[in-house]
Design an enzyme around this catalytic site. Structure first.
Site, PDB file in Angstrom:
ATOM      1  N   ARG A   3       0.997  -1.998  -0.069  1.00  0.00           N
ATOM      2  CA  ARG A   3       0.090  -0.909   0.088  1.00  0.00           C
ATOM      3  C   ARG A   3       1.421   1.218  -0.087  1.00  0.00           C
ATOM      4  O   ARG A   3       0.257   2.298  -0.734  1.00  0.00           O
ATOM      5  CB  ARG A   3      -1.139  -0.047   1.733  1.00  0.00           C
TER       6      ARG A   3
ATOM      7  N   LYS B 108     -19.151 -18.942   2.668  1.00  0.00           N
ATOM      8  CA  LYS B 108     -20.410 -18.622   3.007  1.00  0.00           C
ATOM      9  C   LYS B 108     -21.236 -18.453   1.967  1.00  0.00           C
ATOM     10  O   LYS B 108     -20.699 -16.797   1.883  1.00  0.00           O
ATOM     11  CB  LYS B 108     -20.770 -18.628   4.499  1.00  0.00           C
TER      12      LYS B 108
ATOM     13  N   GLY C  80     -10.492  -9.299  -0.026  1.00  0.00           N
ATOM     14  CA  GLY C  80     -10.100 -10.164   1.093  1.00  0.00           C
ATOM     15  C   GLY C  80      -9.135 -11.419   0.760  1.00  0.00           C
ATOM     16  O   GLY C  80      -7.667 -10.810   0.195  1.00  0.00           O
TER      17      GLY C  80
ATOM     18  N   GLY D 284     -12.767  -4.275   0.978  1.00  0.00           N
ATOM     19  CA  GLY D 284     -14.289  -4.101   1.083  1.00  0.00           C
ATOM     20  C   GLY D 284     -14.833  -2.998   0.517  1.00  0.00           C
ATOM     21  O   GLY D 284     -16.217  -3.467   0.149  1.00  0.00           O
TER      22      GLY D 284
HETATM   23  P1  AMP Z   1     -14.870 -15.844   2.158  1.00  0.00           P
HETATM   24  O1  AMP Z   1     -13.260 -14.917   2.946  1.00  0.00           O
HETATM   25  O2  AMP Z   1     -15.808 -15.576   2.572  1.00  0.00           O
HETATM   26  O3  AMP Z   1     -14.136 -15.516   0.337  1.00  0.00           O
HETATM   27  O4  AMP Z   1     -13.827 -16.913   2.487  1.00  0.00           O
HETATM   28  C1  AMP Z   1     -12.158 -17.546   2.139  1.00  0.00           C
HETATM   29  C2  AMP Z   1     -12.494 -18.664   1.955  1.00  0.00           C
HETATM   30  O5  AMP Z   1     -12.745 -19.628   2.317  1.00  0.00           O
HETATM   31  C3  AMP Z   1     -11.016 -19.273   3.019  1.00  0.00           C
HETATM   32  O6  AMP Z   1     -10.350 -18.937   4.094  1.00  0.00           O
HETATM   33  C4  AMP Z   1     -11.024 -20.424   1.960  1.00  0.00           C
HETATM   34  O7  AMP Z   1     -10.453 -21.378   2.661  1.00  0.00           O
HETATM   35  C5  AMP Z   1     -12.540 -20.843   2.076  1.00  0.00           C
HETATM   36  N1  AMP Z   1     -13.046 -21.990   1.068  1.00  0.00           N
HETATM   37  C6  AMP Z   1     -13.194 -22.177  -0.043  1.00  0.00           C
HETATM   38  N2  AMP Z   1     -13.866 -23.244  -0.089  1.00  0.00           N
HETATM   39  C7  AMP Z   1     -14.201 -23.966   0.761  1.00  0.00           C
HETATM   40  C8  AMP Z   1     -14.544 -25.327   0.958  1.00  0.00           C
HETATM   41  N3  AMP Z   1     -15.268 -26.092   0.347  1.00  0.00           N
HETATM   42  N4  AMP Z   1     -15.039 -25.633   2.671  1.00  0.00           N
HETATM   43  C9  AMP Z   1     -14.555 -25.107   2.963  1.00  0.00           C
HETATM   44  N5  AMP Z   1     -14.053 -23.305   3.505  1.00  0.00           N
HETATM   45  C10 AMP Z   1     -14.088 -23.258   2.022  1.00  0.00           C
END
Ligand code: AMP
Length: 403
Positions: A39, A200, A361, A384
């Site tokens: 940054r 999620k 992220g 974000g």
């Molecule tokens: P996010 O912050 O929602 O973009 O999620 C990123 C996280 O999702 C990472 O730490 C990944 O390890 C996790 N992730 C991706 N695919 C899977 C999966 N099939 N099962 C569990 N965690 C997952």
């Protein structure tokens, strides 16, 4: 870019005091050493440009989460030496960001010196967007420039009210971010593919709802794909072996219906990688959707058929926007699908066939892990703000820069 104010629009800057809102919120270890200077490095060209135009540059930024209280842990004094190193000019650190100490420091500034003011978030007024306080902040300056795209989703005093007090413009980094992101979603060359992965569905609802109305193809992968698969009737995807969110099944169905109504093709996994345990190099197997082991296995990545499908569809596309890993990329070999698709995107980008934009992220780390960090058209420094842009929201720190 003509839509937004640039440094060129500010006219002659010789002898003027230019206040630059940067994002120097860099990662730091317990010894107060900066562990990643990205940054800082990316805002240096703006500082140099302003100095070349004869301006006296006063840099302002937030750092950490001091919640309005001054504490040494969150002092920008720890960042000053790194800024000086990256810039090659003397950086004078000022122990406050408003008041006499700042006024005196600006008066005493020599050519070839840059001022770095103390953390804006030592004042609660910053987060509250307080206009009176912003006047205190900007009263030492003649012009205001913003390079803090990564804070542009916040209407903080230094991002919006400050810009209203003075002739203002985007810095080079902010211009670069806005330009790249516009090419990704606002004015993309079509067909346009979005890849959304991560954990999620519930955290990415706004994102998915916006994308299905804008993109031609939407890849849903990672943990969030499990909810969509279950919503499509694959009963063996359950809460024991996956991140399925049973309370989100209806929402997933609605998203699929909106996609259908908007001619957006949703690409869900065709096969999955099931692991015996949630740990690196765990025993694993690739399974088709009708052979998913119901329990004691965990679904950690997507399989080769899915990778082939995504890569084939990507070849038909001109633009890609990407947020979120396709699997648990932090553990080998469950980074495989993320890596393979990232390599394909990088190859098409280098061949001039694809504009690829990514951010938000974990995406930056996932693409760095895939070895393609410098092979995409653009990888955003913002977390974000990148997500809110993908959600179709207006970013106050960008809107204020419209001509
Ligand atoms: P996010 O912050 O929602 O973009 O999620 C990123 C996280 O999702 C990472 O730490 C990944 O390890 C996790 N992730 C991706 N695919 C899977 C999966 N099939 N099962 C569990 N965690 C997952």
């Amino acid at each position: 870019m003509t839509e937004y104010k640039t440094i060129e629009d500010l006219g002659d800057l010789n002898g003027k005091v230019a206040m630059l809102r940067a994002d120097l919120n860099v990662p730091m270890n317990e010894n107060f050493e900066v562990t990643n200077t990205a940054r800082i490095d990316r805002t240096v060209p703006t500082i140099k440009l302003l100095m070349n135009k004869g301006a006296k540059v006063v840099v302002i930024s937030h750092f950490g989460r001091p919640e309005g209280k001054g504490d040494m842990k969150n002092s920008l004094s720890h960042v000053a030496p790194e800024l000086e190193k990256a810039l090659g000019f003397k950086v004078i650190f000022v122990e406050d960001c408003v008041g006499h100490v700042v006024e005196d420091a600006v008066k005493n500034m020599k050519d070839d010196e840059v001022l770095l003011l103390e953390n804006l978030r030592f004042y609660n007024e910053e987060k509250k967007g307080n206009a009176d306080w912003a006047k205190e902040l900007t009263k030492v300056a003649d012009v205001y420039i913003s390079d803090a795209f990564s804070t542009a989703h916040r209407a903080h005093a230094s991002m919006v009210a400050a810009a209203q007090n003075l002739p203002s413009a985007m810095g080079l980094l902010m211009s670069e971010e806005v330009d790249a992101l516009s090419k990704g979603l606002n004015n993309p060359e079509r067909p346009l593919m979005a890849v959304v992965g991560g954990s999620k569905v519930s955290t990415k609802l706004d994102l998915l709802n916006n994308l299905v109305k804008k993109v031609d193809k939407l890849v849903i992968s990672g943990g969030m794909a499990h909810t969509f698969l279950r919503a499509k009737g694959f009963e063996s995807v359950n809460e024991e072996n996956s991140l399925v969110q049973m309370d989100m099944l209806e929402t997933a169905k609605e998203i699929m219906t909106t996609a259908l109504n908007n001619n957006c093709e949703i690409l869900l996994p065709l096969d999955l990688v099931a692991a015996k345990e949630f740990k690196p190099n765990a025993e694993h197997k690739t399974v088709d959707l009708d052979n998913i082991p119901a329990s004691s296995w965990e679904l950690l990545d997507v399989g080769q058929k899915t990778i082939d499908l995504i890569c084939a569809k990507l070849e038909e596309c001109k633009t890609l926007v990407w947020n979120g890993p396709l699997g648990v990329f932090e553990m080998k070999p469950f980074d495989n699908a993320t890596n393979k698709v990232a390599e394909k995107a990088a190859e098409l980008t280098l061949a001039g066939k694809l504009t690829s934009v990514a951010g938000g992220g974990d995406t930056v780390s996932a693409l760095a892990n895939a070895g393609v960090a410098d092979k995409f058209t653009y990888i955003s420094t913002a977390g974000g703000a990148f997500l809110e842009w993908m959600e179709g929201k207006e970013l106050p720190g960008v809107v204020i820069m419209k001509k």
